[in-house]
Design a protein around this motif. Structure first.
Motif, PDB file in Angstrom:
ATOM      1  N   VAL A   1       0.833  -1.134   0.216  1.00  0.00           N
ATOM      2  CA  VAL A   1       0.431  -0.069   0.086  1.00  0.00           C
ATOM      3  C   VAL A   1       1.067   1.292   0.279  1.00  0.00           C
ATOM      4  CG1 VAL A   1      -1.424   1.517   1.509  1.00  0.00           C
ATOM      5  CG2 VAL A   1      -2.070  -1.164   0.918  1.00  0.00           C
ATOM      6  N   ALA A   2       1.683   1.133   0.833  1.00  0.00           N
ATOM      7  CA  ALA A   2       2.557   2.374   0.533  1.00  0.00           C
ATOM      8  C   ALA A   2       3.779   2.609  -0.279  1.00  0.00           C
ATOM      9  CB  ALA A   2       3.803   2.288   1.856  1.00  0.00           C
ATOM     10  N   TYR A   3       4.297   1.551  -0.734  1.00  0.00           N
ATOM     11  CA  TYR A   3       4.697   1.536  -2.250  1.00  0.00           C
ATOM     12  C   TYR A   3       4.017   1.993  -3.417  1.00  0.00           C
ATOM     13  CZ  TYR A   3       7.699   0.374  -6.087  1.00  0.00           C
ATOM     14  OH  TYR A   3       8.158   0.508  -7.473  1.00  0.00           O
ATOM     15  N   TYR A   4       2.338   1.666  -3.278  1.00  0.00           N
ATOM     16  CA  TYR A   4       1.695   2.156  -4.377  1.00  0.00           C
ATOM     17  C   TYR A   4       0.956   3.492  -4.657  1.00  0.00           C
ATOM     18  CZ  TYR A   4       0.508  -1.569  -7.388  1.00  0.00           C
ATOM     19  OH  TYR A   4       1.286  -3.500  -8.384  1.00  0.00           O
ATOM     20  N   GLN A   5       1.335   4.272  -3.031  1.00  0.00           N
ATOM     21  CA  GLN A   5       0.600   5.454  -2.337  1.00  0.00           C
ATOM     22  C   GLN A   5       1.920   6.232  -3.084  1.00  0.00           C
ATOM     23  OE1 GLN A   5       0.206   6.224   1.798  1.00  0.00           O
ATOM     24  NE2 GLN A   5      -1.160   8.111   0.907  1.00  0.00           N
ATOM     25  N   LYS A   6       3.303   6.253  -2.571  1.00  0.00           N
ATOM     26  CA  LYS A   6       4.225   7.094  -2.997  1.00  0.00           C
ATOM     27  C   LYS A   6       5.167   7.510  -4.589  1.00  0.00           C
ATOM     28  CE  LYS A   6       8.504   7.611  -0.998  1.00  0.00           C
ATOM     29  NZ  LYS A   6       9.387   7.499   0.527  1.00  0.00           N
TER      30      LYS A   6
END
Length: 169
Positions: A116-121
């Motif tokens: 989730v964090a990777y996709y957000q960033k």
């Protein structure tokens, strides 16, 4: 070209990014995020970066994770979201503390949160929202830590709440 370049990984503490620099002082940013998952006293730290779909836990491929009875619990985020979403990233997970089950739940949470964090960033907000919704609809503990802890033992009994049997004679 015939230039012998030595590469060095440099960390910048202010932003948390890692840069790979060569002796020609060109900087290449590595797309990476570091996220943790927790369950009871077990903590799993997932380091996610661009790659080709490799997922390792303490240096061991996720398919060989022990105990095998709980392996599907760890694979749940991958089975839910599909392998396609994991193809562009490499995830390395370090786990410490806790028992076997707590470790498995911590690993599962760190995989979910890191994606989730990777996709957000680095990808886009809509696909991140889609991933988050799928995970939350299945199980809230995939993204949100469980605050429950073991209650300490008190005097006058064998455990936290139970009391020794009372006798009047």
């Amino acid at each position: 070209s015939g230039i012998n370049a030595e590469y060095e990984v440099v960390s910048t503490q202010s932003t948390g990014h890692y840069y790979i620099t060569n002796n020609l002082s060109r900087e290449i940013m590595v797309k990476s995020v570091q996220v943790f998952g927790r369950k009871k006293t077990a903590t799993a730290v997932a380091y996610t970066k661009e790659g080709n779909g490799m997922i390792k836990v303490n240096g061991v491929p996720i398919d060989l994770l022990e105990p095998s009875a709980l392996r599907y619990k760890v694979l749940e985020p991958i089975l839910l979201l599909g392998k396609k979403r994991f193809e562009g990233v490499d995830i390395r997970i370090r786990v410490r503390g806790g028992g076997a089950t707590a470790r498995v739940y911590a690993i599962r949470q760190s995989i979910s949160k890191s994606l989730v964090a990777y996709y957000q960033k680095f990808v886009d907000e809509t696909s991140k929202k889609e991933i988050k919704d799928i995970l939350l609809n299945y199980d809230k503990s995939m993204l949100v830590a469980d605050p429950r802890r073991c209650e300490p033992k008190k005097f006058g009994g064998p455990g936290a709440r139970a009391k020794y049997q009372k006798s009047y004679r």
